[in-house]
Structure formats: structure tokens, C-alpha cells
Design an enzyme around this catalytic site. Sequence first.
Site, PDB file in Angstrom:
ATOM      1  N   LEU A  14       0.670  -1.032  -0.124  1.00  0.00           N
ATOM      2  CA  LEU A  14      -0.090   0.149  -0.094  1.00  0.00           C
ATOM      3  C   LEU A  14       0.712   1.321   0.189  1.00  0.00           C
ATOM      4  O   LEU A  14       0.608   2.211  -0.500  1.00  0.00           O
ATOM      5  CB  LEU A  14      -0.910   0.002   1.342  1.00  0.00           C
ATOM      6  CG  LEU A  14      -1.820  -1.132   1.368  1.00  0.00           C
ATOM      7  CD1 LEU A  14      -2.812  -1.166   2.483  1.00  0.00           C
ATOM      8  CD2 LEU A  14      -2.898  -1.102   0.215  1.00  0.00           C
ATOM      9  N   GLY A  36       8.213   6.226   7.155  1.00  0.00           N
ATOM     10  CA  GLY A  36       9.610   6.260   7.790  1.00  0.00           C
ATOM     11  C   GLY A  36       9.787   4.897   8.753  1.00  0.00           C
ATOM     12  O   GLY A  36      10.891   4.588   8.971  1.00  0.00           O
ATOM     13  N   PHE A  37       8.844   4.298   9.088  1.00  0.00           N
ATOM     14  CA  PHE A  37       9.004   2.971   9.739  1.00  0.00           C
ATOM     15  C   PHE A  37       9.120   1.879   8.974  1.00  0.00           C
ATOM     16  O   PHE A  37       9.832   1.002   9.566  1.00  0.00           O
ATOM     17  CB  PHE A  37       7.664   2.850  10.696  1.00  0.00           C
ATOM     18  CG  PHE A  37       7.745   1.922  11.511  1.00  0.00           C
ATOM     19  CD1 PHE A  37       8.360   1.951  12.823  1.00  0.00           C
ATOM     20  CD2 PHE A  37       7.016   0.631  11.174  1.00  0.00           C
ATOM     21  CE1 PHE A  37       8.284   0.853  13.752  1.00  0.00           C
ATOM     22  CE2 PHE A  37       7.257  -0.708  11.938  1.00  0.00           C
ATOM     23  CZ  PHE A  37       7.685  -0.376  13.395  1.00  0.00           C
ATOM     24  N   GLY A  38       8.416   1.810   7.722  1.00  0.00           N
ATOM     25  CA  GLY A  38       8.607   0.580   7.111  1.00  0.00           C
ATOM     26  C   GLY A  38       7.363   0.707   5.945  1.00  0.00           C
ATOM     27  O   GLY A  38       6.618   1.541   5.757  1.00  0.00           O
ATOM     28  N   ASP A  65       3.525  14.541  14.292  1.00  0.00           N
ATOM     29  CA  ASP A  65       3.799  14.306  12.796  1.00  0.00           C
ATOM     30  C   ASP A  65       2.351  14.328  12.091  1.00  0.00           C
ATOM     31  O   ASP A  65       2.154  13.382  11.279  1.00  0.00           O
ATOM     32  CB  ASP A  65       4.559  12.851  12.662  1.00  0.00           C
ATOM     33  CG  ASP A  65       5.088  12.521  11.188  1.00  0.00           C
ATOM     34  OD1 ASP A  65       5.431  13.652  10.646  1.00  0.00           O
ATOM     35  OD2 ASP A  65       5.403  11.484  10.903  1.00  0.00           O
TER      36      ASP A  65
END
Length: 747
Positions: A445, A449-451, A563
Site C-alpha cells: 500500500l 519512515g517506519f517501513g 507528525d
Amino acid sequence: MGMLELFMWMPLALAFLLSMGDESSSSFLPVDNYLLACGSPVDIHFQGRTFFRESVFETHALELKTQQESAAVTSDSGAPSPIYQSARIFWGRASYIFSIRQPGQHWIRLFFYPFPNSHQNLSSASITVIADSAVLLKDFTFTEYDHSYVFKEYAVNIPSPTLSLTFIPSGNSFVFVNAIEVVSVLSNLSVPNDFSLEHHSEVVLETAYRLDVGYKSLATRNDYLGRNWEGDETYLASNTRALDISVDPYYIHDNSESTIPAIAPKWVYATAKAIADARSPNLSWVFPANPNYRYFVRVHFCDVINITNFNLFINDVAYKRVDFLSKFRQFSVPHYLDFVVSTRGNNLRVSVAPDRTANSTNAILNGLEIMKVINQVRTLDRRTLSIIVKSIFGAVAFLVLTTVALYYLKAYRSRRASELPRFHAGFTLQEIREATNNFDQCLLLGEGGFGKVYEGTMDTGKKVAIKVANPHSRQGFQEFQNEIELLSKLSHQNLVSLIGCCNGDSQMILVYELLANGSLSGHLYGTNFVTLSWRQRLEICIGTAKGLHYLHTGAARSIIHRDVKTANILLNENFVPKLADFGISRKGPPLDKSHVTTLVKGSFGYLDPEYFRTKYLTEKSDVFSFGMVLMEVLCGKPALDDTRPTEHINLAKWASSFQEKGTFPEIIDPFLIGQVNLDSLNKVCKLAWKCLEESRKNRPPMGYVLFELEDALHLELASPLWQVYVHCAIDVVAENGINDEKEQDVA
């Protein structure tokens, strides 16, 4: 039932039958019903009920334990009513121990009046009162009460078969009490589960205000359950807008959800206030409040003048749309709503206003209860304990804490996963692989920043979004743990729901509800995006603002998202927005601090410049980021875009240059031209610039932002489509000097 118990109930039952008349629930009586006239040699009749002398309850339902002697004192002069003409004085710690036949929530009511006494100056007393472990009063004195009476009411959960109500004098002082009530609560006063309060069963509520709205007299009325209802005129912000309404209580219908009169007497629902002048925007009541506490608010409604729907505001934020007809299919049906709210100022404001989206022209309010939430068990200063005992206790506590700290430090180093909350579903890595077809790239999808985020299907058939950590990402276990801990404690319709997590085989995976329409950024300027109407954009911004306002005010200590951006605003199948990605979120400053000092984290293009310079983080940092979201919604362009010319890369600076020249409309999303109410558009433009102020002190709070956005939506919905086109045509002519022929084409 013994003869003594029968004797105890008869006066109360008789008074109730005489006073209630046609109340539909006259058969309901509290299981526990102690009305105690302390120190009185006789029973006392007060407000239609009988308070019994202490000896009536002794031996079978009440025990009095004292460290030192107590004394009963009486006075027949100056007392405001008979209940305050007697008292019991204690010179040491003393406890009334009540037998509780129905464990659960109880009213505890305390009566104090320092009447003149030749042997003791009662007004010099300093009083602490504890109900089991909950501190009701702490070092209370009468210095600010000018010898007037004091009445305190609390709702306390009593889980055990006994209640110990303890009175403790401060220092060398003494305590006294005139009367005590311990009565079962017949209605539910539980704090709603979606307000992030820990230990709901231990919450103590202290009554601050209880209003019978529309009751013209300022004198209080007492119902048969001992609740005092006062008129609302003292708290009304502007009585020129208000119209008092009164009907016969006989016409108030029963409601299966509300046991009358356990929730409120019928005469509360039979009176109300409505808006007297159709030009008035609302009706408001303002109450002094303590910003250090949260408040339980119960709002009573009954449509006695055929108003179908309207809006309820608390602290100028829309909390609920009240719709009588769709809920009950008939008029004159009692209804109530419960909320828990915070207030950063010294006032709490409750308002009702017509729902302009539904062509409503009036609003109504029948009753209001406001109670202070005491959700911490405070520690008392036990002055009577010896220094030796304190020292021993301190030494033992130190050893225990040191041992526990070492144990958890070792556990953390060996098993980080054990620290994760246990109340979310734990998935195995094999289950995640099966749900994503072994992380099939066709199901990808997006990536942040996390993955990477994949669409998944669980074995139950449920569609989910699965976020898999990138081992090379700057975000790691701390962000993973932070997201789980925060979302485990938060519950709001505009925040994404966390379903579960997986931390097996060194993988960090989060499983969320799947939001079918992707991100807001995707619909503003993404690939193959579906354009959004101005109404849709406003509704998405309103929902996002509600989520942020909940984060900032819905907990005892605010939460700063850090964020906020269009990529983190996800849309479900109905385009309802849900704020996502809480990995770098953190708690805001305590009430006595203005900011949190922390390393700068966030997304460039949305970062608060003051936070970036000073490392001072506040809720206003989220407001700045939300201002950039509004700017993207207005312009249909990303906050940062390196494909644009250098001077246009930063949308805020680019738009600012147009704003300074007075040509900001030129940068508005072309899709909106001719499709939007200009008053609504201009209101959002002004709001965006307020949010983007350089100094945080000049930015509005999210409550104000939410209010302005809802007003912009009202303006959009109130404007007929032909007016939109005419206004746009006039505006285009004024701005660009279009000739007559082109003006006709536009019209």
C-alpha cells in the site's frame, strides 16, 4: 426484615410517597440508605426525609471507632436548618463503619456548619475525610466560608461489604460533622470508557453543579434521592437570548434507557430554556472550574417544544449532535448524555446551538450536572506515625524499589517484547506471512519512515493494514513500543485503531484496521487520485481536528502527535478521516509547565519553526502542522515538492508570497473554482494563516480551529449553488477585469 429495620424505612418511604405523586418509579428505593444526624439526641426531619440519631443505626448497621473521646454538641440559634443544629466532635482519628448491602456506587454526603458553641470554636476545625482509601477532603477549613454551612456530595464506588468513613484532624486541631448520608446510587454515573481514565471503578466524583434549567427560582429543590437542583440563572451567559419553558410533568414520557426519577425527577425534564431570538447563535452557561481537574458532565434533554435536532458544545467545541426524533420517534422523551472534559482555563462553558446543516432554528437544555473527577488516590501525611516507623518504612521501600528496578532492567535487556501491552492481539510471524501472501509486492500500500505497509487478509476474512518495520530505518523499537502504548490507551472515531502486533523473530509488525480510501495526500495530489469536493475537504479537516483536540484535551496530560501531515490522515470507505502514525508522539507538558524540551522530530514542510529552533514542544506545534494540512487542502499541492522551481518548493513560502501581494486566490486548487462558497473558503484561508503564525503564542488552540472549521462547513451548506456561481463570477470580474462577453459566459 426485622422490626428495627422496618422502623428505619417507614419515615423515608412515607415522605417519598407524599412528595413524589405521579413519578413512574416511585417503587424504587435505595438498598443502602443511611441518613445520619450526628450528635443529635432526636431524629430530624429535613427536606422531606428523616435523618436518624446515631443510636438507631448502632449495633446492626453502624459502628463508630475513635482513637480519643468524642462529644455530641447542639445549638438552637443561628443554624440555617435543623440538620445543622447538632454535631459530633472528634479530637482524634475516628471512623464511621457502615454495612453495605449493595456493593457499588454510592452517594456520600457530608454536612458541616460551625455553629457558635461556648466550649469549642468549631470554625477553627481543620478536617480531612477519607472514604476507604479515597481522600474526599484534605485539611479543609472554614476560613473562606464566613460561618456559612458547607455541603459536600461525592459519588464513590464501594466494592466491599463495609464502608469506612474516616475523619482525621490536622495537627492539634479537631474535626466535626453535622450529618452524613450514605445512599446507593440508582443511576449509572460511571465515567465513559472512551476517555482514557485508568481504574474506572476507583474514580471518585465530587458534585460541583446540578442545575434544573428553566426553573425560575434561585432556591434549590431537593428530590427524594437527596440531590439538590438549583436554578440556572446565575450561570447563564446572556439571559436576553433565553426563553424559559415549563410543561406539566405528567406529559413527560418514560424512557427505557433512563429510569425516572433515578436519573432525574420529571420536574427537571419538564422545565427548559430555549433560544428566544432566532438571530442568537446559541445559549451558553459558564461555570468556574479548576484547570487541574477533569470534569464529568451529564447533560439532560427532553424535547418539550418539538425541536428535532441541535448541537451541543462544551468549551466551545462541538461534542454531540442531538437528534430526538431519530432516536425516540416521539417527543417529550427524557434523554441524557455523559462526557468527561478538561479545561485549561478557569471556566467550563456548555452551549447549545441550532444545527444549521439540518435547517434547525432552535436548541434546548433541561438539566445539567457537572462533577469533578478525582482519579488519583492521594497520599496523606500521617503525622501520628512515629519517626522510627517512617524510617523503617522508607528503608524497606528503598530496598524493594531497588530490587524491582534491577529486576526490570535485566528483563528489559533480555526480553524487550515482554514490555509490550498484553491487551492487544498478538500475531505470529507465520500468520502475518499468510495474511500478506508472504509480503506480496502486489499488496504493498505504501512506505513510510517506519517501513512498508501491506494490505492483508486475516483467516477470519477481515481486511487489515500491516506495517512492517524496516531494520535500516531510523525508527526502531522505541517508536514501535510508543505506538502500541499510546493507541492502547486512546479511543476516538478519528484516530486509527490498532488491532494487534507481532514481535517474533526480531520482526516489529503492527496490524491496523484497513482504511479503504487511502491517505488525504493521495486524494489531493497523488497518482490517479479522486478529487474531493470542498464539502468533503472540510469534513475531513473537521474530523482530523476532532482527533487532535481529543489528543490535546482528552487525557489528564495532553498528547502531542508531532507528525501531523496529509499522508498520516487516512480515509475509510465513507471518507471519515483517522489520524495515524503515533511512533514519535509524546506526552505534552504538565499543567504547571509551558512546554516539553525534546529532540526535534517530525516531517520537513510541516515542522513548527519555533520548535525547530528552540526544541520547545507544545500542542501548538501540532497546530502549525495542521495549518500546513489546511494549506494543502486549499491549494491541492504538497507541502514540499522538489519538482517545482526553487522558490516554489516550500508551499508555505510560495503561498505567503501570493498572500503578501494580495493574490492568494491564484494559488487555490483550480478544481475548487466555481464550486465553493467564498465566505467559507476565506474563513479557512484566514484560519490556515493563523495556524501558521511564527510564534506559538499567536496560534489558536485546536478547540478554536475546530469551531472555525465547523462554521466554514455551515457557511458552505447554507449557500445555494446558484449563489456560489454568482459570487465566483463577481469575484473573477473584480480580480481580472473580464469584459462583458466573458462575464456573461461565466454567469
